[in-house]
Design a protein around this motif. Structure first.
Motif, PDB file in Angstrom:
ATOM      1  N   GLN A  59       0.830  -1.202   0.000  1.00 43.38           N
ATOM      2  CA  GLN A  59       0.000   0.000   0.000  1.00 43.38           C
ATOM      3  C   GLN A  59       0.865   1.254   0.000  1.00 43.38           C
ATOM      4  N   ALA A  60       1.967   1.226   0.755  1.00 46.15           N
ATOM      5  CA  ALA A  60       2.878   2.372   0.771  1.00 46.15           C
ATOM      6  C   ALA A  60       3.486   2.599  -0.610  1.00 46.15           C
ATOM      7  N   LEU A  61       3.858   1.524  -1.297  1.00 41.67           N
ATOM      8  CA  LEU A  61       4.376   1.669  -2.663  1.00 41.67           C
ATOM      9  C   LEU A  61       3.315   2.206  -3.612  1.00 41.67           C
ATOM     10  N   LEU A  62       2.080   1.766  -3.433  1.00 38.56           N
ATOM     11  CA  LEU A  62       0.991   2.312  -4.248  1.00 38.56           C
ATOM     12  C   LEU A  62       0.900   3.825  -4.057  1.00 38.56           C
ATOM     13  N   LEU A  63       0.903   4.257  -2.806  1.00 39.85           N
ATOM     14  CA  LEU A  63       0.819   5.699  -2.526  1.00 39.85           C
ATOM     15  C   LEU A  63       2.011   6.436  -3.142  1.00 39.85           C
ATOM     16  N   PHE A  64       3.197   5.861  -3.002  1.00 42.71           N
ATOM     17  CA  PHE A  64       4.389   6.496  -3.557  1.00 42.71           C
ATOM     18  C   PHE A  64       4.296   6.619  -5.075  1.00 42.71           C
ATOM     19  N   ASN A  65       3.873   5.549  -5.738  1.00 40.99           N
ATOM     20  CA  ASN A  65       3.844   5.545  -7.200  1.00 40.99           C
ATOM     21  C   ASN A  65       2.702   6.362  -7.777  1.00 40.99           C
ATOM     22  N   ILE A  66       1.631   6.513  -7.034  1.00 39.89           N
ATOM     23  CA  ILE A  66       0.543   7.385  -7.499  1.00 39.89           C
ATOM     24  C   ILE A  66       1.011   8.829  -7.453  1.00 39.89           C
ATOM     25  N   GLY A  67       1.689   9.194  -6.378  1.00 41.73           N
ATOM     26  CA  GLY A  67       2.250  10.544  -6.265  1.00 41.73           C
ATOM     27  C   GLY A  67       1.206  11.624  -6.444  1.00 41.73           C
ATOM     28  N   GLU A  68       1.492  12.575  -7.296  1.00 37.69           N
ATOM     29  CA  GLU A  68       0.604  13.712  -7.543  1.00 37.69           C
ATOM     30  C   GLU A  68      -0.467  13.409  -8.588  1.00 37.69           C
ATOM     31  N   ASN A  69      -0.450  12.203  -9.129  1.00 41.54           N
ATOM     32  CA  ASN A  69      -1.347  11.852 -10.219  1.00 41.54           C
ATOM     33  C   ASN A  69      -2.733  11.456  -9.723  1.00 41.54           C
ATOM     34  N   TYR A  82       2.075  -4.155  -9.313  1.00 44.62           N
ATOM     35  CA  TYR A  82       1.460  -4.784  -8.149  1.00 44.62           C
ATOM     36  C   TYR A  82       0.931  -6.171  -8.428  1.00 44.62           C
ATOM     37  N   GLN A  83       1.596  -6.892  -9.311  1.00 48.23           N
ATOM     38  CA  GLN A  83       1.192  -8.257  -9.579  1.00 48.23           C
ATOM     39  C   GLN A  83       1.255  -9.045  -8.275  1.00 48.23           C
ATOM     40  N   ASN A  90      -6.695  -2.984  -2.116  1.00 47.18           N
ATOM     41  CA  ASN A  90      -5.794  -2.044  -1.436  1.00 47.18           C
ATOM     42  C   ASN A  90      -6.252  -0.604  -1.623  1.00 47.18           C
ATOM     43  N   LEU A  91      -6.709  -0.253  -2.811  1.00 46.21           N
ATOM     44  CA  LEU A  91      -7.205   1.110  -3.032  1.00 46.21           C
ATOM     45  C   LEU A  91      -8.427   1.378  -2.167  1.00 46.21           C
ATOM     46  N   LYS A  92      -9.345   0.420  -2.109  1.00 43.81           N
ATOM     47  CA  LYS A  92     -10.559   0.575  -1.281  1.00 43.81           C
ATOM     48  C   LYS A  92     -10.179   0.783   0.185  1.00 43.81           C
ATOM     49  N   LYS A  93      -9.251  -0.035   0.690  1.00 50.32           N
ATOM     50  CA  LYS A  93      -8.819   0.094   2.088  1.00 50.32           C
ATOM     51  C   LYS A  93      -8.186   1.460   2.343  1.00 50.32           C
ATOM     52  N   MET A  94      -7.382   1.947   1.401  1.00 49.28           N
ATOM     53  CA  MET A  94      -6.717   3.230   1.609  1.00 49.28           C
ATOM     54  C   MET A  94      -7.694   4.397   1.531  1.00 49.28           C
ATOM     55  N   VAL A  95      -8.753   4.243   0.747  1.00 52.03           N
ATOM     56  CA  VAL A  95      -9.814   5.259   0.741  1.00 52.03           C
ATOM     57  C   VAL A  95     -10.500   5.251   2.103  1.00 52.03           C
ATOM     58  N   GLU A  96     -10.838   4.053   2.602  1.00 50.39           N
ATOM     59  CA  GLU A  96     -11.499   3.927   3.908  1.00 50.39           C
ATOM     60  C   GLU A  96     -10.647   4.511   5.039  1.00 50.39           C
ATOM     61  N   MET A  97      -9.325   4.353   4.944  1.00 51.00           N
ATOM     62  CA  MET A  97      -8.426   4.847   5.992  1.00 51.00           C
ATOM     63  C   MET A  97      -8.055   6.323   5.814  1.00 51.00           C
ATOM     64  N   ARG A 113     -11.533   6.934 -10.209  1.00 44.91           N
ATOM     65  CA  ARG A 113     -10.223   7.583 -10.186  1.00 44.91           C
ATOM     66  C   ARG A 113      -9.864   7.874  -8.738  1.00 44.91           C
ATOM     67  N   VAL A 114      -8.586   7.688  -8.403  1.00 41.74           N
ATOM     68  CA  VAL A 114      -8.130   7.951  -7.040  1.00 41.74           C
ATOM     69  C   VAL A 114      -7.008   8.985  -7.055  1.00 41.74           C
ATOM     70  N   LYS A 115      -6.935   9.712  -5.961  1.00 42.54           N
ATOM     71  CA  LYS A 115      -5.897  10.721  -5.770  1.00 42.54           C
ATOM     72  C   LYS A 115      -5.562  10.747  -4.285  1.00 42.54           C
ATOM     73  N   LEU A 116      -4.321  11.044  -3.957  1.00 38.56           N
ATOM     74  CA  LEU A 116      -3.896  11.045  -2.558  1.00 38.56           C
ATOM     75  C   LEU A 116      -4.508  12.210  -1.789  1.00 38.56           C
ATOM     76  N   THR A 117      -4.856  11.937  -0.535  1.00 40.78           N
ATOM     77  CA  THR A 117      -5.254  12.991   0.398  1.00 40.78           C
ATOM     78  C   THR A 117      -3.982  13.559   1.017  1.00 40.78           C
ATOM     79  N   ASP A 118      -4.141  14.538   1.897  1.00 39.01           N
ATOM     80  CA  ASP A 118      -2.975  15.064   2.604  1.00 39.01           C
ATOM     81  C   ASP A 118      -2.286  13.948   3.396  1.00 39.01           C
ATOM     82  N   ARG A 119      -3.087  13.081   3.997  1.00 38.52           N
ATOM     83  CA  ARG A 119      -2.547  11.958   4.760  1.00 38.52           C
ATOM     84  C   ARG A 119      -1.761  11.000   3.843  1.00 38.52           C
ATOM     85  N   GLY A 120      -2.288  10.751   2.661  1.00 41.85           N
ATOM     86  CA  GLY A 120      -1.591   9.914   1.690  1.00 41.85           C
ATOM     87  C   GLY A 120      -0.295  10.551   1.227  1.00 41.85           C
TER      88      GLY A 120
END
Length: 171
Positions: A59-69, A82-83, A90-97, A113-120
């Protein structure tokens, strides 16, 4: 003493060369696999040290690789990072958190579509800091030079292209 013709000697050399190359290739495959697992362990240890226990290394790598996108789960899967992990879960869980926002795509309502929050973004910055420390440590200790890392990256990109071509030509 047995005499071999030049053709037989060449075939013997080619066979032993093929076996040697195969052994090196298998070692490289093993290294790539171990390095990926070690990377996940390094991330896990860093997050435990910082008291960030609710997200896992994938999940941390997902957040890192999404970045500003702003991306879809399909785009993340197609990048192939993420094979073996359930990207949608993982995306659903990170939205919930609270690490990501999600929104239905206006063009294709089935797509989210997903985008990082300030917490992300805080987690992403933590990952950036970790990787920056690693880069500085490797460079400072002479583990890898700029040229050396370029050579490694070039070799890995060639393998990536070869494997991608293999997948395309199967079908």
């Amino acid at each position: 003493m047995t005499m071999h013709s030049p053709v037989e000697q060449t075939q013997d050399t080619d066979a032993s060369g093929d076996k040697a190359f195969l052994a090196l290739y298998l070692e490289e495959l093993s290294l790539v696999e171990r390095l990926h697992r070690l990377l996940l362990d390094v991330i896990k240890d860093e997050f435990e040290r910082l008291g960030i226990l609710e997200i896992n290394p994938v999940q941390a790598l997902l957040l890192f690789n999404i970045g500003e996108n702003e991306v879809t789960a399909g785009e993340l899967k197609s990048r192939g990072y993420y094979q073996g992990s359930n990207v949608s879960y993982n995306l659903k869980k990170m939205v919930e958190m609270g690490y990501m926002h999600h929104q239905r795509c206006e063009i294709d309502r089935r797509s989210v579509r997903v985008k990082l929050t300030d917490r992300g973004n805080e987690v992403r910055r933590t990952m950036e800091d970790l990787f920056a420390r690693h880069a500085a440590g490797m460079d400072g200790r002479g583990i890898l030079t700029s040229e050396g890392i370029e050579d490694v990256n070039t070799a890995l990109r060639r393998i990536e292209r070869f494997w991608s071509d293999q997948i395309r030509y199967i079908y």
